[in-house]
Scaffold this active site. Structure first.
Site, PDB file in Angstrom:
ATOM      1  N   ARG A  56      85.072  25.814  31.098  1.00 17.86           N
ATOM      2  CA  ARG A  56      85.785  25.720  31.849  1.00 17.86           C
ATOM      3  C   ARG A  56      86.573  26.644  31.741  1.00 17.86           C
ATOM      4  NH1 ARG A  56      83.698  23.229  26.804  1.00 17.86           N
ATOM      5  NH2 ARG A  56      83.184  21.080  26.862  1.00 17.86           N
ATOM      6  N   LYS A  75      93.508  29.493  44.866  1.00 19.62           N
ATOM      7  CA  LYS A  75      92.859  28.643  45.607  1.00 19.62           C
ATOM      8  C   LYS A  75      91.313  29.112  45.722  1.00 19.62           C
ATOM      9  CE  LYS A  75      94.449  26.493  49.811  1.00 19.62           C
ATOM     10  NZ  LYS A  75      94.655  25.698  50.541  1.00 19.62           N
ATOM     11  N   GLU A  92      96.366  36.789  60.934  1.00 18.93           N
ATOM     12  CA  GLU A  92      96.496  36.068  59.954  1.00 18.93           C
ATOM     13  C   GLU A  92      98.026  36.548  58.810  1.00 18.93           C
ATOM     14  OE1 GLU A  92      95.851  33.118  57.956  1.00 18.93           O
ATOM     15  OE2 GLU A  92      93.515  33.005  58.970  1.00 18.93           O
ATOM     16  N   LYS A 111     102.865  35.666  51.185  1.00 17.49           N
ATOM     17  CA  LYS A 111     101.680  34.587  49.962  1.00 17.49           C
ATOM     18  C   LYS A 111     102.344  34.361  49.065  1.00 17.49           C
ATOM     19  CE  LYS A 111      97.732  32.027  50.439  1.00 17.49           C
ATOM     20  NZ  LYS A 111      96.530  31.942  50.592  1.00 17.49           N
ATOM     21  N   GLU A 126      99.985  22.959  45.939  1.00 19.84           N
ATOM     22  CA  GLU A 126      99.931  21.897  47.451  1.00 19.84           C
ATOM     23  C   GLU A 126     100.503  20.605  47.435  1.00 19.84           C
ATOM     24  OE1 GLU A 126      96.030  22.768  49.311  1.00 19.84           O
ATOM     25  OE2 GLU A 126      96.894  23.977  50.414  1.00 19.84           O
ATOM     26  N   ARG A 162     103.543  24.772  50.672  1.00 21.73           N
ATOM     27  CA  ARG A 162     102.733  25.457  51.519  1.00 21.73           C
ATOM     28  C   ARG A 162     102.124  25.361  52.546  1.00 21.73           C
ATOM     29  NH1 ARG A 162      98.270  28.031  46.159  1.00 21.73           N
ATOM     30  NH2 ARG A 162      97.233  29.032  47.395  1.00 21.73           N
ATOM     31  N   ASN A 166      99.620  26.788  57.180  1.00 20.78           N
ATOM     32  CA  ASN A 166      98.711  26.941  58.206  1.00 20.78           C
ATOM     33  C   ASN A 166      98.335  26.612  59.564  1.00 20.78           C
ATOM     34  OD1 ASN A 166      95.855  25.674  56.017  1.00 20.78           O
ATOM     35  ND2 ASN A 166      97.742  23.244  55.604  1.00 20.78           N
ATOM     36  N   HIS A 215      96.092  27.003  62.612  1.00 22.98           N
ATOM     37  CA  HIS A 215      95.101  25.710  61.498  1.00 22.98           C
ATOM     38  C   HIS A 215      94.530  24.981  62.300  1.00 22.98           C
ATOM     39  CE1 HIS A 215      95.406  29.906  59.773  1.00 22.98           C
ATOM     40  NE2 HIS A 215      94.289  29.729  58.787  1.00 22.98           N
ATOM     41  N   HIS A 222      91.354  25.143  63.093  1.00 21.31           N
ATOM     42  CA  HIS A 222      89.826  24.402  62.585  1.00 21.31           C
ATOM     43  C   HIS A 222      88.680  23.582  63.354  1.00 21.31           C
ATOM     44  CE1 HIS A 222      92.161  25.076  58.407  1.00 21.31           C
ATOM     45  NE2 HIS A 222      91.280  26.156  58.099  1.00 21.31           N
ATOM     46  N   HIS A 227      86.765  32.365  62.126  1.00 24.57           N
ATOM     47  CA  HIS A 227      88.416  31.971  62.087  1.00 24.57           C
ATOM     48  C   HIS A 227      89.552  32.934  62.271  1.00 24.57           C
ATOM     49  CE1 HIS A 227      90.973  29.526  58.799  1.00 24.57           C
ATOM     50  NE2 HIS A 227      91.696  30.767  58.680  1.00 24.57           N
TER      51      HIS A 227
HETATM   52  N1  NAD Z   1      91.120  30.774  49.278  1.00 27.89           N
HETATM   53  C1  NAD Z   1      91.913  30.721  50.186  1.00 27.89           C
HETATM   54  O1  NAD Z   1      93.156  30.508  50.128  1.00 27.89           O
HETATM   55  C2  NAD Z   1      91.454  31.122  51.296  1.00 27.89           C
HETATM   56  C3  NAD Z   1      92.180  31.061  52.751  1.00 27.89           C
HETATM   57  C4  NAD Z   1      92.318  32.241  53.378  1.00 27.89           C
HETATM   58  C5  NAD Z   1      90.082  31.837  53.786  1.00 27.89           C
HETATM   59  N2  NAD Z   1      89.674  31.265  53.243  1.00 27.89           N
HETATM   60  C6  NAD Z   1      88.067  30.964  53.465  1.00 27.89           C
HETATM   61  O2  NAD Z   1      87.805  32.628  53.573  1.00 27.89           O
HETATM   62  C7  NAD Z   1      86.705  32.712  54.046  1.00 27.89           C
HETATM   63  C8  NAD Z   1      86.269  34.131  54.300  1.00 27.89           C
HETATM   64  O3  NAD Z   1      86.571  34.805  54.573  1.00 27.89           O
HETATM   65  P1  NAD Z   1      86.095  36.449  55.308  1.00 27.89           P
HETATM   66  O4  NAD Z   1      86.556  36.543  56.969  1.00 27.89           O
HETATM   67  O5  NAD Z   1      86.856  37.331  54.493  1.00 27.89           O
HETATM   68  O6  NAD Z   1      85.310  36.242  55.307  1.00 27.89           O
HETATM   69  P2  NAD Z   1      83.706  36.871  54.329  1.00 27.89           P
HETATM   70  O7  NAD Z   1      83.718  36.917  52.896  1.00 27.89           O
HETATM   71  O8  NAD Z   1      82.421  36.087  55.250  1.00 27.89           O
HETATM   72  O9  NAD Z   1      83.592  38.651  55.262  1.00 27.89           O
HETATM   73  C9  NAD Z   1      83.462  38.570  56.297  1.00 27.89           C
HETATM   74  C10 NAD Z   1      82.354  40.319  56.737  1.00 27.89           C
HETATM   75  O10 NAD Z   1      83.044  40.961  56.566  1.00 27.89           O
HETATM   76  C11 NAD Z   1      81.591  41.597  55.514  1.00 27.89           C
HETATM   77  N3  NAD Z   1      82.664  43.112  54.572  1.00 27.89           N
HETATM   78  C12 NAD Z   1      83.518  42.299  53.901  1.00 27.89           C
HETATM   79  N4  NAD Z   1      84.211  43.328  52.887  1.00 27.89           N
HETATM   80  C13 NAD Z   1      83.420  44.494  54.147  1.00 27.89           C
HETATM   81  C14 NAD Z   1      83.734  45.940  54.324  1.00 27.89           C
HETATM   82  N5  NAD Z   1      84.749  46.327  53.377  1.00 27.89           N
HETATM   83  N6  NAD Z   1      82.945  46.417  54.249  1.00 27.89           N
HETATM   84  C15 NAD Z   1      81.827  46.544  55.471  1.00 27.89           C
HETATM   85  N7  NAD Z   1      81.447  44.358  55.145  1.00 27.89           N
HETATM   86  C16 NAD Z   1      82.728  43.869  54.469  1.00 27.89           C
HETATM   87  C17 NAD Z   1      81.170  40.224  54.654  1.00 27.89           C
HETATM   88  O11 NAD Z   1      79.856  40.702  54.169  1.00 27.89           O
HETATM   89  C18 NAD Z   1      81.018  39.808  55.829  1.00 27.89           C
HETATM   90  O12 NAD Z   1      79.380  40.064  56.337  1.00 27.89           O
HETATM   91  C19 NAD Z   1      86.001  31.302  54.560  1.00 27.89           C
HETATM   92  O13 NAD Z   1      84.866  30.857  53.649  1.00 27.89           O
HETATM   93  C20 NAD Z   1      87.257  30.624  54.297  1.00 27.89           C
HETATM   94  O14 NAD Z   1      87.354  29.459  53.460  1.00 27.89           O
HETATM   95  C21 NAD Z   1      90.251  30.903  51.885  1.00 27.89           C
HETATM   96 ZN    ZN Z   2      93.108  31.055  57.852  1.00 25.40          ZN
END
Ligand code: NAD
Ligand code: ZN
Length: 363
Positions: free
Chosen positions: A121, A143, A185, A227, A237, A242, A246, A249, A253, A266
């Site tokens: 939980r 999130k 971003e 943020k 949200e 918030r 977007n 986006h 998206h 992305h």
């Molecule tokens: N929770 C939220 O508020 C929120 C907001 C925006 C995005 N997201 C989510 O985030 C995700 C995308 O995250 P991302 O862009 O960080 O992608 P990711 O986590 O897939 O990382 C991108 C790539 O970089 C590699 N990597 C990460 N750090 C590294 C480092 N320091 N050195 C070498 N390689 C490294 C990873 O292994 C991966 O291959 C999506 O699933 C999206 O939905 C969530």
């Molecule tokens: Zn984004």
């Protein structure tokens, strides 16, 4: 270490930003009252690079770490991986006093965060983001989610971390393409909330691409502050505040979903989406052409795409209409009025968006 406070009543926490701060994860956990076991969740790229530093400092703080690694990539944000973590937590004898560290990009942050939100939980977790996107966006705000086959982030929870520890030096090993995508971003943050910050990005983009220390730390800090402010105002949200995050986006998206366009990641899709939104704002006489031109110029300097290739505008529109943010006959989009200010507009005519997408299409 620079600190940014995220003010959420009894769910408040600090974001610490500083070179080398990754080795303070253990002492931070300890200061938060962590006891016993600590699951350090990471991915197959990040674990070999930084898993050791984190587990060692957690052990040095008198806690019992174990590293859990999932395959790198969005596919790991799945129910199967989530269940894998739950089972691994049980096998590691974790209880309600145990903690989770999410060491990685947004994928690990969302997956490990949701595992922590649901295990027994909800247990304490700390975000240690390692991508630019995770530093400036996903690690702050609470999130968490996994994907279903029918769509991204369809199952999740709001679960605030107990701390976020950002060590910008880890970005040196990040693939440049991922760095650029994260900068989309960062640029977005300037457009939606802070014209002074946007102007600073215009003068410091080269330094950011080279990951020069002070400008990088400063840019991350400003994004986290903004943020954090938005998340504090609208944690779940519900007020709509918030939604400004977007920006770029809605079209972004849709481009990601269509996938066609050379597998846009992305941040790249968001870059094109920002240009599209800004041009829609122009057509609706909400913003001047200069607002779009400055964004295009800065995105291009960051090495990000600003035009469309090999997609059909009608397809993009069809996906936008199926998106949860687009209901009824008109579209809802976040549109700029100037650099530093956006508005959520609920009645964007689809024809306007289609015309903009046609203009953006090259080749
Ligand atoms: N929770 C939220 O508020 C929120 C907001 C925006 C995005 N997201 C989510 O985030 C995700 C995308 O995250 P991302 O862009 O960080 O992608 P990711 O986590 O897939 O990382 C991108 C790539 O970089 C590699 N990597 C990460 N750090 C590294 C480092 N320091 N050195 C070498 N390689 C490294 C990873 O292994 C991966 O291959 C999506 O699933 C999206 O939905 C969530
Ligand atoms: Zn984004």
């Amino acid at each position: 270490m620079t600190r940014v406070h995220v003010d959420l009543g009894d769910r408040s926490y600090d974001v610490g930003i500083g070179d080398g701060s990754l080795s303070s994860v253990g002492s931070v956990l300890k200061s938060l009252g962590a006891r016993g076991r600590v699951a350090v969740v990471s991915d197959s790229n990040v674990a070999p690079l930084y898993g050791g530093v984190v587990t060692e400092c957690v052990a040095a703080a008198g806690l019992a770490p174990r590293l859990f690694t999932v395959p790198a990539g969005e596919q790991s944000k799945s129910i199967e991986r989530l269940k894998g973590l739950w089972d691994a937590f049980v096998a590691f004898d974790m209880d309600r006093s145990s903690s989770v560290v999410a060491l990685g990009g947004g994928v690990v942050g969302d997956l490990a965060g949701f595992a922590a939100a649901t295990y027994m939980r909800g247990i304490r977790y700390v975000q240690a983001p390692t991508t630019m996107l995770a530093c400036v966006d996903s690690s702050v705000g609470g999130k968490t989610a996994v994907d279903l086959e029918s769509g991204k982030n369809l199952v999740g929870a709001f679960h605030q971390p107990a701390a976020v520890i950002i060590d910008p030096t880890v970005l040196r090993t990040l693939p440049k393409r991922e760095l650029r995508a994260g900068l989309a971003e960062v640029i977005k943050t300037g457009v939606i909330m802070d014209d002074t910050f946007f102007a600073r990005l215009e003068s410091e983009m080269d330094a950011l691409l080279a990951l020069a220390g002070p400008p990088t730390l400063d840019a991350i800090r400003r994004c986290v502050e903004l943020k954090a402010a938005v998340a504090a105002e609208d944690e779940r949200e519900s007020s709509g505040r918030r939604a400004i995050l977007n920006y770029g986006h809605t079209v972004g998206h849709a481009l990601e979903t269509l996938g066609g366009y050379g597998e846009l990641i992305h941040g790249e899709a968001v870059a094109v989406g920002m240009v599209a939104a800004s041009r829609v704002a122009e057509k609706l006489h909400m913003a001047s052409a200069e607002v779009t031109m400055r964004q295009e110029a800065l995105l291009q300097r960051a090495g990000l795409p600003t035009t469309l290739r090999s997609v059909r505008p009608a397809d993009v529109l069809a996906v936008m209409r199926h998106d949860k943010k687009a209901r009824g006959g008109t579209l809802t989009m976040v549109l700029p009025t100037r650099i530093g200010e956006v508005r959520v507009v609920n009645d964007v005519p689809p024809e306007t968006v289609k015309a903009v997408l046609e203009d953006l299409l090259v080749g």
